[in-house]
Design a protein around this motif. Structure first.
Motif, mmCIF file in Angstrom:
data_model
loop_
_atom_site.group_PDB
_atom_site.id
_atom_site.type_symbol
_atom_site.label_atom_id
_atom_site.label_comp_id
_atom_site.label_asym_id
_atom_site.label_seq_id
_atom_site.Cartn_x
_atom_site.Cartn_y
_atom_site.Cartn_z
ATOM 1 N N LEU A 137 0.852 -1.185 0.000
ATOM 2 C CA LEU A 137 0.000 0.000 0.000
ATOM 3 C C LEU A 137 0.891 1.240 0.000
ATOM 4 N N ILE A 192 4.184 -1.057 4.444
ATOM 5 C CA ILE A 192 2.756 -1.187 4.747
ATOM 6 C C ILE A 192 2.145 -2.111 3.704
ATOM 7 N N TRP A 218 -1.030 -4.695 2.513
ATOM 8 C CA TRP A 218 -2.486 -4.563 2.641
ATOM 9 C C TRP A 218 -3.195 -5.721 1.961
ATOM 10 N N ALA A 235 -4.636 -2.842 6.536
ATOM 11 C CA ALA A 235 -3.218 -2.602 6.246
ATOM 12 C C ALA A 235 -2.391 -3.196 7.376
ATOM 13 N N ALA A 277 -1.639 5.160 5.434
ATOM 14 C CA ALA A 277 -2.617 4.074 5.304
ATOM 15 C C ALA A 277 -4.036 4.640 5.377
ATOM 16 N N ALA A 287 -7.331 2.684 4.032
ATOM 17 C CA ALA A 287 -7.374 1.619 5.036
ATOM 18 C C ALA A 287 -8.199 2.082 6.242
ATOM 19 N N LEU A 312 -5.274 -0.776 10.892
ATOM 20 C CA LEU A 312 -3.836 -0.962 10.758
ATOM 21 C C LEU A 312 -3.402 -2.004 11.779
#
Length: 127
Positions: A39, A56, A58, A64, A92, A97, A100
């Motif tokens: 991501l 990151i 996803w 994410a 994110a 997203a 997280l």
């Protein structure tokens, strides 16, 4: 002063140098396929030197995952990893997203709690 960059696309050689310092091994043969599917990723730089990094990953939707948070051994205990995680959280969110996630070893509990992560139940199978 250390600056933060979103999606800096460092070369494999630059990432390998950081990885060796942070983890003591060379890491994957190439990070490029990993970064292409991410991501986002975040780099911390002192001048032109990569001194910290977080990826990151996803699921293509709303989840994410923070992976590979690391700081060069000569730059630890300066708040760089916290800046990386906060930047990862922001990017994110900006990219859609809603959650997280992070998995970590027990000795990193205080760090990730300090970054705002709350405890959850999870499972893991080593493959």
């Amino acid at each position: 002063m250390v600056g933060i960059a979103i999606d800096p696309h460092p070369s494999d050689a630059v990432l390998r140098e950081l990885w060796l310092s942070a983890w003591g091994d060379a890491g994957p043969a190439s990070w490029q396929p990993i970064l292409q599917r991410s991501l986002a990723h975040v780099g911390a730089y002192e001048d032109e030197k990569l001194v910290g990094f977080v990826n990151i990953a996803w699921d293509g939707g709303v989840h994410a995952f923070i992976l590979d948070t690391c700081t060069h051994r000569d730059f630890r205990l300066q708040g760089i990893a916290t800046k990386l995680v906060k930047a990862a959280e922001n990017v994110a969110r900006e990219r859609g997203a809603k959650w997280l996630h992070v998995d970590f070893e027990p000795h990193l509990l205080g760090f990730y709690r300090g970054c705002g992560f709350r405890p959850t139940e999870a499972g893991l199978i080593a493959l």
